[in-house]
Design a protein around this motif. Structure first.
Motif, PDB file in Angstrom:
ATOM      1  N   GLU A 260     -25.670  19.616  -7.434  1.00  0.00           N
ATOM      2  CA  GLU A 260     -24.849  18.758  -6.587  1.00  0.00           C
ATOM      3  C   GLU A 260     -23.772  19.565  -5.861  1.00  0.00           C
ATOM      4  O   GLU A 260     -23.483  19.316  -4.684  1.00  0.00           O
TER       5      GLU A 260
ATOM      6  N   LEU B 179     -25.444  21.336  -3.026  1.00  0.00           N
ATOM      7  CA  LEU B 179     -25.728  20.381  -1.947  1.00  0.00           C
ATOM      8  C   LEU B 179     -24.483  20.184  -1.092  1.00  0.00           C
ATOM      9  O   LEU B 179     -24.558  20.228   0.142  1.00  0.00           O
ATOM     10  N   ASP B 180     -23.348  20.023  -1.742  1.00  0.00           N
ATOM     11  CA  ASP B 180     -22.086  19.884  -1.008  1.00  0.00           C
ATOM     12  C   ASP B 180     -21.780  21.146  -0.192  1.00  0.00           C
ATOM     13  O   ASP B 180     -21.351  21.060   0.963  1.00  0.00           O
TER      14      ASP B 180
ATOM     15  N   THR C 154     -24.201  21.577   2.847  1.00  0.00           N
ATOM     16  CA  THR C 154     -23.894  20.539   3.836  1.00  0.00           C
ATOM     17  C   THR C 154     -22.614  20.894   4.586  1.00  0.00           C
ATOM     18  O   THR C 154     -22.560  20.819   5.817  1.00  0.00           O
TER      19      THR C 154
ATOM     20  N   ILE D 159     -30.036  18.372   5.612  1.00  0.00           N
ATOM     21  CA  ILE D 159     -30.831  18.096   4.412  1.00  0.00           C
ATOM     22  C   ILE D 159     -32.145  17.451   4.848  1.00  0.00           C
ATOM     23  O   ILE D 159     -32.150  16.437   5.540  1.00  0.00           O
TER      24      ILE D 159
ATOM     25  N   THR E  33     -33.768  15.104  -0.044  1.00  0.00           N
ATOM     26  CA  THR E  33     -32.655  14.940  -0.981  1.00  0.00           C
ATOM     27  C   THR E  33     -33.100  15.372  -2.376  1.00  0.00           C
ATOM     28  O   THR E  33     -34.287  15.626  -2.612  1.00  0.00           O
ATOM     29  N   ILE E  34     -32.170  15.427  -3.293  1.00  0.00           N
ATOM     30  CA  ILE E  34     -32.453  15.889  -4.656  1.00  0.00           C
ATOM     31  C   ILE E  34     -33.588  15.078  -5.265  1.00  0.00           C
ATOM     32  O   ILE E  34     -33.581  13.846  -5.211  1.00  0.00           O
TER      33      ILE E  34
ATOM     34  N   ARG F 292     -34.516  19.768  -7.346  1.00  0.00           N
ATOM     35  CA  ARG F 292     -34.176  20.571  -6.174  1.00  0.00           C
ATOM     36  C   ARG F 292     -33.957  19.685  -4.959  1.00  0.00           C
ATOM     37  O   ARG F 292     -34.266  18.506  -4.963  1.00  0.00           O
ATOM     38  N   PHE F 293     -33.414  20.315  -3.901  1.00  0.00           N
ATOM     39  CA  PHE F 293     -33.332  19.690  -2.584  1.00  0.00           C
ATOM     40  C   PHE F 293     -33.733  20.743  -1.562  1.00  0.00           C
ATOM     41  O   PHE F 293     -33.733  21.948  -1.842  1.00  0.00           O
TER      42      PHE F 293
ATOM     43  N   PHE G 254     -33.522  21.958   2.780  1.00  0.00           N
ATOM     44  CA  PHE G 254     -32.674  21.854   3.962  1.00  0.00           C
ATOM     45  C   PHE G 254     -33.091  22.876   5.000  1.00  0.00           C
ATOM     46  O   PHE G 254     -33.871  23.785   4.708  1.00  0.00           O
TER      47      PHE G 254
END
Length: 113
Positions: free
Chosen positions: A71, A74-75, A78, A84, A87-88, A96-97, A99
């Motif tokens: 998380e 991700l932040d 971004t 993205i 998403t996760i 995972r995610f 992008f």
């Protein structure tokens, strides 16, 4: 942005619409071996870096980074300007995610279970 540590490249995924032929090529040309995870995914072995081979439409290799704070990453991506694209989500062994960075390269970040 200042980081407390570099985030390492951990894994590279390749796709192929002809999975078995690509696997045979990589074995014959490079000496890599594979662990089969069902009909559509192979885990790459002995390549110096973790990797996978997935049946699917051809796309550029996907570079995957490893983290212990999914998380938080991700932040971070971004905030740094990533778009993205997935998403996760969970998969066997982790989450995972995915992008694209501002220049258009596809990347992913994963966290093991």
């Amino acid at each position: 942005m200042n980081h407390p540590f570099p985030v390492p490249i951990d894994y590279v995924e390749f796709t192929s619409p002809r999975l078995e032929e690509t696997q045979a090529f990589m074995t014959d040309a490079f000496g890599w071996s594979f662990i089969d995870y069902g009909p559509d995914y192979r885990d790459l072995q002995q390549a110096g870096l973790g990797g996978g081979l997935e049946r699917g439409p051809l796309r550029p290799p996907l570079v995957i980074l490893r983290t212990e704070d999914l998380e938080g990453m991700l932040d971070r991506v971004t905030a740094a300007g990533a778009t993205i694209t997935k998403t996760i989500y969970a998969f066997p062994g982790g989450r995972r995610f995915e992008f694209t960075e501002p220049g258009g390269n596809g990347m992913a970040v994963w966290q093991p279970d």
